[in-house]
Design a protein around this motif. Sequence first.
Motif, PDB file in Angstrom:
ATOM      1  N   PHE A 187       0.838  -1.194   0.000  1.00 50.81           N
ATOM      2  CA  PHE A 187       0.000   0.000   0.000  1.00 50.81           C
ATOM      3  C   PHE A 187       0.877   1.249   0.000  1.00 50.81           C
ATOM      4  O   PHE A 187       2.065   1.209   0.345  1.00 50.81           O
ATOM      5  CB  PHE A 187      -0.942   0.002   1.212  1.00 50.81           C
ATOM      6  N   LEU A 188       0.270   2.366  -0.423  1.00 50.09           N
ATOM      7  CA  LEU A 188       0.974   3.641  -0.468  1.00 50.09           C
ATOM      8  C   LEU A 188       0.994   4.266   0.919  1.00 50.09           C
ATOM      9  O   LEU A 188      -0.058   4.515   1.511  1.00 50.09           O
ATOM     10  CB  LEU A 188       0.299   4.585  -1.462  1.00 50.09           C
ATOM     11  N   SER A 189       2.200   4.501   1.426  1.00 51.27           N
ATOM     12  CA  SER A 189       2.356   5.093   2.752  1.00 51.27           C
ATOM     13  C   SER A 189       2.514   6.607   2.695  1.00 51.27           C
ATOM     14  O   SER A 189       2.033   7.331   3.558  1.00 51.27           O
ATOM     15  CB  SER A 189       3.574   4.471   3.452  1.00 51.27           C
ATOM     16  N   SER A 190       3.229   7.098   1.663  1.00 52.38           N
ATOM     17  CA  SER A 190       3.377   8.546   1.461  1.00 52.38           C
ATOM     18  C   SER A 190       3.627   8.804  -0.012  1.00 52.38           C
ATOM     19  O   SER A 190       4.125   7.938  -0.726  1.00 52.38           O
ATOM     20  CB  SER A 190       4.523   9.108   2.310  1.00 52.38           C
ATOM     21  N   THR A 241      10.509   4.275  -2.690  1.00 54.26           N
ATOM     22  CA  THR A 241      11.306   3.474  -1.763  1.00 54.26           C
ATOM     23  C   THR A 241      10.397   2.903  -0.674  1.00 54.26           C
ATOM     24  O   THR A 241       9.184   3.112  -0.694  1.00 54.26           O
ATOM     25  CB  THR A 241      12.406   4.326  -1.106  1.00 54.26           C
ATOM     26  N   SER A 242      11.007   2.239   0.309  1.00 54.59           N
ATOM     27  CA  SER A 242      10.238   1.680   1.423  1.00 54.59           C
ATOM     28  C   SER A 242       9.634   2.762   2.305  1.00 54.59           C
ATOM     29  O   SER A 242       8.792   2.465   3.162  1.00 54.59           O
ATOM     30  CB  SER A 242      11.143   0.770   2.267  1.00 54.59           C
ATOM     31  N   GLU A 243      10.042   3.990   2.092  1.00 57.27           N
ATOM     32  CA  GLU A 243       9.397   5.107   2.799  1.00 57.27           C
ATOM     33  C   GLU A 243       8.010   5.379   2.211  1.00 57.27           C
ATOM     34  O   GLU A 243       7.096   5.819   2.915  1.00 57.27           O
ATOM     35  CB  GLU A 243      10.264   6.367   2.680  1.00 57.27           C
ATOM     36  N   HIS A 244       7.847   5.101   0.934  1.00 56.77           N
ATOM     37  CA  HIS A 244       6.603   5.427   0.239  1.00 56.77           C
ATOM     38  C   HIS A 244       5.664   4.238   0.104  1.00 56.77           C
ATOM     39  O   HIS A 244       4.445   4.401   0.139  1.00 56.77           O
ATOM     40  CB  HIS A 244       6.928   5.953  -1.163  1.00 56.77           C
ATOM     41  N   LEU A 245       6.220   3.045  -0.088  1.00 64.50           N
ATOM     42  CA  LEU A 245       5.425   1.840  -0.242  1.00 64.50           C
ATOM     43  C   LEU A 245       5.768   0.864   0.879  1.00 64.50           C
ATOM     44  O   LEU A 245       6.935   0.594   1.144  1.00 64.50           O
ATOM     45  CB  LEU A 245       5.698   1.178  -1.594  1.00 64.50           C
ATOM     46  N   LYS A 246       4.740   0.348   1.523  1.00 62.23           N
ATOM     47  CA  LYS A 246       4.954  -0.581   2.632  1.00 62.23           C
ATOM     48  C   LYS A 246       4.093  -1.817   2.433  1.00 62.23           C
ATOM     49  O   LYS A 246       3.093  -1.799   1.711  1.00 62.23           O
ATOM     50  CB  LYS A 246       4.626   0.099   3.961  1.00 62.23           C
ATOM     51  N   ILE A 247       4.501  -2.896   3.087  1.00 58.17           N
ATOM     52  CA  ILE A 247       3.801  -4.162   2.978  1.00 58.17           C
ATOM     53  C   ILE A 247       3.175  -4.510   4.321  1.00 58.17           C
ATOM     54  O   ILE A 247       3.735  -4.203   5.386  1.00 58.17           O
ATOM     55  CB  ILE A 247       4.771  -5.275   2.495  1.00 58.17           C
ATOM     56  N   ARG A 248       1.989  -5.107   4.263  1.00 62.39           N
ATOM     57  CA  ARG A 248       1.314  -5.539   5.489  1.00 62.39           C
ATOM     58  C   ARG A 248       0.635  -6.879   5.217  1.00 62.39           C
ATOM     59  O   ARG A 248       0.434  -7.269   4.061  1.00 62.39           O
ATOM     60  CB  ARG A 248       0.276  -4.505   5.925  1.00 62.39           C
ATOM     61  N   TYR A 268       3.784   3.142 -15.580  1.00 63.78           N
ATOM     62  CA  TYR A 268       2.690   4.069 -15.281  1.00 63.78           C
ATOM     63  C   TYR A 268       2.314   4.062 -13.799  1.00 63.78           C
ATOM     64  O   TYR A 268       1.748   5.039 -13.287  1.00 63.78           O
ATOM     65  CB  TYR A 268       1.463   3.756 -16.147  1.00 63.78           C
ATOM     66  N   LEU A 269       2.633   2.967 -13.083  1.00 62.62           N
ATOM     67  CA  LEU A 269       2.319   2.912 -11.653  1.00 62.62           C
ATOM     68  C   LEU A 269       2.976   4.059 -10.900  1.00 62.62           C
ATOM     69  O   LEU A 269       2.410   4.592  -9.939  1.00 62.62           O
ATOM     70  CB  LEU A 269       2.765   1.569 -11.063  1.00 62.62           C
ATOM     71  N   ARG A 270       4.182   4.444 -11.361  1.00 64.25           N
ATOM     72  CA  ARG A 270       4.889   5.550 -10.713  1.00 64.25           C
ATOM     73  C   ARG A 270       4.075   6.839 -10.779  1.00 64.25           C
ATOM     74  O   ARG A 270       4.056   7.638  -9.824  1.00 64.25           O
ATOM     75  CB  ARG A 270       6.268   5.748 -11.368  1.00 64.25           C
ATOM     76  N   SER A 271       3.370   7.044 -11.885  1.00 65.04           N
ATOM     77  CA  SER A 271       2.616   8.283 -12.079  1.00 65.04           C
ATOM     78  C   SER A 271       1.381   8.359 -11.198  1.00 65.04           C
ATOM     79  O   SER A 271       0.743   9.409 -11.116  1.00 65.04           O
ATOM     80  CB  SER A 271       2.224   8.429 -13.550  1.00 65.04           C
ATOM     81  N   LEU A 272       1.020   7.265 -10.521  1.00 65.19           N
ATOM     82  CA  LEU A 272      -0.136   7.257  -9.627  1.00 65.19           C
ATOM     83  C   LEU A 272       0.235   7.577  -8.187  1.00 65.19           C
ATOM     84  O   LEU A 272      -0.637   7.632  -7.316  1.00 65.19           O
ATOM     85  CB  LEU A 272      -0.809   5.878  -9.648  1.00 65.19           C
ATOM     86  N   MET A 273       1.528   7.809  -7.940  1.00 64.75           N
ATOM     87  CA  MET A 273       2.023   7.909  -6.566  1.00 64.75           C
ATOM     88  C   MET A 273       2.544   9.281  -6.187  1.00 64.75           C
ATOM     89  O   MET A 273       3.095   9.459  -5.108  1.00 64.75           O
ATOM     90  CB  MET A 273       3.140   6.872  -6.349  1.00 64.75           C
ATOM     91  N   SER A 274       2.382  10.273  -7.061  1.00 65.79           N
ATOM     92  CA  SER A 274       2.960  11.591  -6.789  1.00 65.79           C
ATOM     93  C   SER A 274       2.019  12.508  -6.024  1.00 65.79           C
ATOM     94  O   SER A 274       2.431  13.533  -5.495  1.00 65.79           O
ATOM     95  CB  SER A 274       3.365  12.271  -8.101  1.00 65.79           C
ATOM     96  N   LEU A 332      -3.438   7.380  -6.370  1.00 70.87           N
ATOM     97  CA  LEU A 332      -3.673   6.519  -5.217  1.00 70.87           C
ATOM     98  C   LEU A 332      -3.860   7.383  -3.972  1.00 70.87           C
ATOM     99  O   LEU A 332      -3.260   8.451  -3.837  1.00 70.87           O
ATOM    100  CB  LEU A 332      -2.478   5.591  -4.992  1.00 70.87           C
ATOM    101  N   GLU A 333      -4.689   6.916  -3.065  1.00 71.43           N
ATOM    102  CA  GLU A 333      -4.832   7.581  -1.784  1.00 71.43           C
ATOM    103  C   GLU A 333      -3.881   6.947  -0.778  1.00 71.43           C
ATOM    104  O   GLU A 333      -3.488   5.787  -0.926  1.00 71.43           O
ATOM    105  CB  GLU A 333      -6.279   7.458  -1.291  1.00 71.43           C
ATOM    106  N   ILE A 334      -3.478   7.726   0.213  1.00 65.48           N
ATOM    107  CA  ILE A 334      -2.620   7.183   1.267  1.00 65.48           C
ATOM    108  C   ILE A 334      -3.344   6.018   1.938  1.00 65.48           C
ATOM    109  O   ILE A 334      -4.537   6.082   2.211  1.00 65.48           O
ATOM    110  CB  ILE A 334      -2.262   8.276   2.304  1.00 65.48           C
ATOM    111  N   LYS A 335      -2.612   4.942   2.175  1.00 61.89           N
ATOM    112  CA  LYS A 335      -3.102   3.686   2.760  1.00 61.89           C
ATOM    113  C   LYS A 335      -3.804   2.794   1.734  1.00 61.89           C
ATOM    114  O   LYS A 335      -4.194   1.669   2.040  1.00 61.89           O
ATOM    115  CB  LYS A 335      -4.065   3.923   3.937  1.00 61.89           C
ATOM    116  N   GLN A 336      -3.970   3.285   0.494  1.00 57.24           N
ATOM    117  CA  GLN A 336      -4.642   2.479  -0.525  1.00 57.24           C
ATOM    118  C   GLN A 336      -3.693   1.425  -1.086  1.00 57.24           C
ATOM    119  O   GLN A 336      -2.509   1.682  -1.313  1.00 57.24           O
ATOM    120  CB  GLN A 336      -5.153   3.364  -1.657  1.00 57.24           C
TER     121      GLN A 336
END
Length: 349
Positions: free
Chosen positions: A11-14, A22-29, A57-63, A74-78
């Motif tokens: 999920f997107l963390s930030s 990086t792992s700052e932005h994407l996290k696993i649960r 294109y996934l990168r363009s959904l995270m800015s 993407l929304e945070i936590k999504q």
Amino acid sequence: MVETVESKEWFLSSYVAEGVPTSEHLKIRTVRVDVSVDSIPEGHVAIQILLLSVDPYLRSLMSGQKGGLDFTQLEIKQVVSSSGVGRIIGSKNMHYKSGDLVVSPFFPAAEYCVTDSIFLRKIDDKDSQIPLTEHLSALGMPGFTAWVGMLLIGIPKPGETVYVSAAAGAVGMYVGQLAKIKGCRVVGSTGTDEKVNLLKEEFGYDDAFNYKRETDFDAALSKYCPNGIDIYFDNVGGKMLEAVLNHVNKHARIPLCGMISQYNQVWSNREGVRNLLNLVGKEVKMEGFIVGSHNHRRGEFAAEIEGYIKQGKIKSKHQIYNGIDSFLEALASIFSSSNVGKVILQLSK
């Protein structure tokens, strides 16, 4: 009978303003998914995800900002979603049964899910001779993107010169092969000498060059495309697009597929193109496209590409990462010059 399973998901963390996630932005649960038949809603299915497509294109959904692409962020936590191949392990849908293999453009980056069937497509038994990975590459979004951009927008004619940037990437490798099938002379650029050889020896490009070894893109295009460029399939944007506009022929076509050289920067820091007047003087058609707008042509595309695969006219190159834990590494690899072909995450067999 198994009623619940543990499923790891990303999920997107930030938000990622610049650079590679990086792992700052994407996290696993780890979550628990109830896959018992009694808990599956009507019309839905429970799926074990086998393969996930990892695309630029996934990168363009995270800015957190659109930056030119009209994609919902993407929304945070999504949970991140992507196209994938899965196996049905439970069904409340009369059209699907346990054991069926399916493709979807919107699987979560996870090991299991329960979903409706709106976007599912069953892999027919007749497709068993085609590897599952091809449903995410040649028959998936990369192949469809190449087909739409080259054949519907580029409209290649025998004897024309086609130039492809990021030619050894997931889309580029098919663009060149389709152009060759249509009788064109095809030139590609890529980021390593090894990939230059791959383009010429495996994908049938007539010529190719390592753009990192070129200090002057104008000079390089004069050398490799001495008769000008009739179709430029643009995957990178920036300085390369500007250079190409100095070499286009009258009535050239430029399908704008992506601009990977610019994705990791905020839009105000991206490179501009100063010579757009060439489009006017040479009556050039430059058109951006989103493959989703052409879904009504998918049947035609699939039939054509399946034929090419079975005839050995289309080849694929896959970069496989194993396990859900490798998703972040796989995503980062796309922006590395060492990446070749289609990046796929294999979760299970």
